[in-house]
Design a protein around this motif. Structure first.
Motif, short mmCIF file in Angstrom:
data_model
loop_
_atom_site.label_atom_id
_atom_site.label_comp_id
_atom_site.label_asym_id
_atom_site.label_seq_id
_atom_site.Cartn_x
_atom_site.Cartn_y
_atom_site.Cartn_z
N PRO A 457 -17.32 11.01 -3.82
CA PRO A 457 -16.31 10.41 -3.38
C PRO A 457 -15.09 9.85 -4.36
N LEU A 458 -13.79 10.03 -4.23
CA LEU A 458 -12.96 9.26 -4.79
C LEU A 458 -11.91 8.45 -3.99
N PHE A 459 -11.72 7.26 -4.14
CA PHE A 459 -10.99 6.54 -3.04
C PHE A 459 -9.80 5.70 -3.84
N GLN A 638 -6.70 11.38 -10.76
CA GLN A 638 -6.50 10.24 -9.67
C GLN A 638 -5.84 9.31 -10.42
N MET A 639 -6.07 8.85 -11.45
CA MET A 639 -5.86 7.77 -12.28
C MET A 639 -4.55 8.02 -12.88
N ALA A 663 0.53 -2.94 -5.31
CA ALA A 663 -0.65 -2.86 -6.06
C ALA A 663 -1.68 -1.97 -6.08
N SER A 664 -1.97 -1.35 -6.80
CA SER A 664 -2.95 -0.10 -6.71
C SER A 664 -4.42 -0.21 -7.21
N LEU A 665 -5.36 0.12 -6.65
CA LEU A 665 -6.74 0.29 -6.81
C LEU A 665 -7.26 1.48 -6.85
N ILE A 666 -8.43 1.74 -7.79
CA ILE A 666 -9.27 2.85 -7.63
C ILE A 666 -10.82 2.32 -7.34
N PHE A 667 -11.39 2.75 -6.44
CA PHE A 667 -12.71 2.60 -6.59
C PHE A 667 -13.69 3.51 -6.83
#
Length: 773
Positions: A457-459, A638-639, A663-667
């Motif tokens: 998964p990518l979120f 994604q990044m 504000a952005s976030l990648i998990f």
């Protein structure tokens, strides 16, 4: 008391062998005996020590609990200084066997509390499971023997019912001055680096047990526990938690809600009811998941007894006059009220005291709560006052429920009328073909579940920061502008306007100095019931042309549904809509390139910002070559995409009516995930209880803070990457370096630890700033 060994009385496993001992307290008496200058204290200490000479077990320690009964009088005399007689009816205090539920030498007040609880009541600690208890015991070893300064501690509570059956909550403070901890011959003595590692893994019960095996340490002595009645505080906390759980995504009702209200209001036979109000249909609606738990005596009557016209009139009146109804004693009502048909509902259900409380937001009725009791004087103005402490939480919960409900309804509509994502349509086609071929052959065929296993998964999300604060400040601007406009009108009118000007001054002062929870509602009601009818009247009679023009200009700015100025808040709503559309469009456009890397399942959602999910793996496209490089390429895509979205937004946001920050976030999650198409919901979802851990983390990192800090991990102008291990850190540092070389990211990488969340520990984060053009 029957002979029992203390080790067997522990309901939970622990690293301790526990011995009751009064040695450390006797040592204190010895010190007084030989060092105190006051003769009476020396004599007193000496007599106490002499009285224990023949009972060496009191000093050496024992595990036979029956000895507590045998030496009861002697122990009471020995501990007299610690339990002053003058405070015995006030303090809730007892001696205790360390880390057990066995207590003795009670104060009179404690005795009475336990007596009221009933002979079958067994005192137990609240909300601590076996593993947490074991680790907590190990932490005591670190604190006492290894002298580690462990700041955090678990608050302990006892839940004890009173005579009426109302659950009272007591916070426990423990004095451990008279205990000592030391290792047995079989104990392991971990090195400092091991202790550091253990403290970073508080949730790893097996790891702690490896270094602190069961019963490998000695805990000797006794503790003194003191209880403080904090029923209202605990019940309020429980109420807030329960209210938050009113969520369409979690359809498990809190069956303890009514019991919590009983504790909070101190009413043993309390019944609680709640219904939502449908503005469009002008009717009350039950919450299906709570239907069997809530008791809606009065609200049910309003639904069933009145005709439609009467109901609409009642709710319209409630919207205009939202004052709660509190009747302390039904028998004291006027005879005129008692003769009404509606009074029968109270008599038939033996209701002798009640509260009916409308829940309002921006002048609109959201819901109605009712509290009823068989006993007169159960409710009064003071009980209503206690509602103020969680009214905001109820309002938040119901607003959220309403939003989520509408959001889910819209999502269902979109899912029902949206084609299946292209990356997975082949599997649906294969299954449909099997079904169709069976139909042609006149054979039975049951459609199989569509699932994809072992996916990565990518979120990620780009979240609007502080939208609630902005909305509040813009509300103040709107209302202040409206009051200023009315000041100008009444100054022109001059005659008969003094009382309105005074009232407006009061509201203006309240808005800008000491705003209350209902200030906006009261102003709205004042405008609707008094000022607006007055101004409408001025339009219908002969008035100066300038006055009429001013009044018409005023009404042109009033939002009809609320009777309030809405221009500033409308700009915010428009800004959020435009922002979401821009971010979603950029993400969808970037998806075209991402699908060329390797087909994957993709979905996104818009709320206060945009979030997206990607799932990729060999099973999505079995005919194509797949390796770990695919995941790396998609992660880099994604990044880079989120960075470009952020940078593009910086140039776009100046065109918004209201300036907003995101504000952005990648998990990053390395474990494989299974997804399954749910036939009843017509959508893919994470499959299996194990995989649900991924979803839990996604929901909880949204508002997470940096460990030991009040600062959020996300920050406008920066990208945050949340992950678990060093492998991910190394991978994303490479991506950051590539984007730095392209001039997209700055050279200010932060290495952060994420605060421990419920059930989640060990999360790390990287944070880096975006460059500005």
């Amino acid at each position: 008391m029957k002979f029992q060994l203390l080790a067997n009385l522990y309901k939970k496993d622990s690293p301790f062998q526990v011995y009751i001992s009064f040695k450390k307290y006797l040592d204190v008496l010895e010190h007084i005996r030989y060092n105190d200058r006051l003769e009476y204290r020396v004599n007193y200490a000496e007599s106490l020590i002499d009285s224990t000479k023949n009972f060496k077990e009191l000093r050496d320690g024992f595990q036979d609990v029956s000895l507590l009964d045998k030496h009861e009088d002697l122990i009471r005399l020995l501990l007299a200084d610690l339990f002053p007689t003058g405070l015995t009816h006030n303090e809730i205090k007892a001696a205790s066997i360390p880390l057990s539920n066995i207590t003795f030498n009670y104060t009179e007040r404690f005795k009475n509390i336990l007596k009221d609880a009933g002979k079958d009541f067994e005192i137990e600690l609240r909300n601590i499971d076996d593993n947490e208890f074991y680790v907590f015991c190990c932490c005591l070893i670190l604190q006492s023997y290894f002298k580690r300064d462990i700041k955090s501690s678990i608050p302990f509570y006892y839940d004890i019912p009173n005579k009426q059956g109302i659950m009272k909550h007591y916070k426990i403070t423990v004095n451990s001055d008279f205990t000592e901890v030391y290792p047995t011959e079989d104990a392991k003595i971990p090195e400092d680096d091991i202790l550091d590692m253990l403290l970073e893994n508080l949730d790893d019960f097996k790891l702690w047990k490896k270094y602190f095996p069961s019963q490998s340490w000695i805990l000797k002595g006794f503790t003194i526990i003191s209880l403080v009645d904090c029923t209202s505080e605990v019940a309020l906390s429980d109420l807030k938690s329960s209210m938050i759980q009113i969520d369409p995504e979690d359809l498990n009702p809190d069956e303890n809600l009514t019991e919590i209200f009983k504790s909070y209001f101190d009413v043993a036979d309390l019944s609680f009811g709640l219904m939502l109000f449908d503005q469009k249909g002008q009717k009350l609606e039950k919450l299906p998941i709570y239907e069997s738990l809530f008791t809606n005596h009065i609200l049910d009557f309003w639904i069933n007894a009145f005709d439609e016209e009467t109901r609409k009139y009642t709710f319209s009146n409630l919207s205009h006059n939202s004052k709660p109804i509190v009747v302390s004693n039904v028998n004291n009502l006027d005879d005129t009220i008692k003769s009404l048909p509606s009074f029968s509902i109270l008599k038939d259900n033996n209701i002798n005291s009640f509260m009916v409380i409308p829940i309002m937001k921006e002048g609109e009725l959201l819901a109605i709560m009712e509290f009823t009791s068989h006993h007169p004087n159960s409710f009064n103005g003071l009980k209503l006052k206690k509602m103020e402490f969680f009214t905001d939480m109820i309002l938040f919960s119901l607003t959220r429920f309403s939003f989520e409900k509408n959001y889910q309804i819209e999502a269902i509509i979109q899912r029902e009328y949206t084609s299946i994502h292209n990356s997975v349509v082949w599997k649906f086609r294969n299954e449909a073909e099997k079904y169709f071929n069976a139909y042609l052959a006149k054979k039975m065929y049951t459609l199989k579940q569509i699932s994809f296993k072992n996916l990565t998964p990518l979120f990620g999300f780009s979240d609007i920061r502080s939208s609630s604060d902005k909305r509040y400040n813009l509300m103040l601007e709107d209302l202040n502008q409206q009051i200023d406009f009315l000041h100008e009108i009444f100054t022109l009118i001059n005659s008969d306007s003094e009382k309105y000007l005074l009232a407006l001054d009061v509201f203006e002062n309240e808005l800008n100095n000491e705003i209350k929870a209902d200030t906006e509602q009261r102003l709205q009601r004042f405008l609707r019931e008094e000022i607006h009818p007055y101004l409408q009247g001025k339009l219908e009679v002969k008035s100066a042309r300038e006055i009429k023009a001013k009044i018409k200009d005023y009404f042109s700015q009033v939002f009809p549904q609320t009777d309030l100025f809405y221009a500033n808040r409308k700009m915010l709503d428009d800004s959020i809509t435009l922002l979401n559309r821009k971010l979603a469009d950029m993400l969808d456009e970037g998806q075209i390139k991402a699908q060329q890397i390797f087909p994957h399942y993709y979905e996104r959602f818009k709320s206060d910002g945009v979030e997206h999910n990607l799932y990729t793996g060999h099973n999505i496209a079995p005919d194509l070559p797949y390796s770990s490089k695919v995941v790396h390429k998609l992660r880099y895509w994604q990044m880079k995409t989120i960075c470009n979205m952020e940078r593009e937004y910086q140039t776009f946001k100046k065109d918004l009516p209201i300036q907003l920050d995101i504000a952005s976030l990648i998990f990053v999650y390395n474990e494989k995930i299974d997804i399954r198409f749910r036939m009843d919901e017509k959508r893919f979802d994470v499959d299996g209880a194990y995989n649900s851990y991924y979803e839990i983390i996604k929901k909880r990192i949204d508002k997470a803070h940096i460990k030991n800090s009040s600062e959020r991990i996300t920050c406008p102008g920066k990208i945050t990457i949340v992950y678990f291990g060093m492998e991910n850190q190394k991978e994303y540092l490479e991506y950051i370096t590539r984007l730095q070389k392209k001039g997209i990211l700055q050279h200010d990488v932060e290495f952060l630890k994420v605060e421990d969340l419920q059930g989640i520990t060990g999360l790390l984060a990287l944070r880096v700033s975006l460059t500005t053009d």
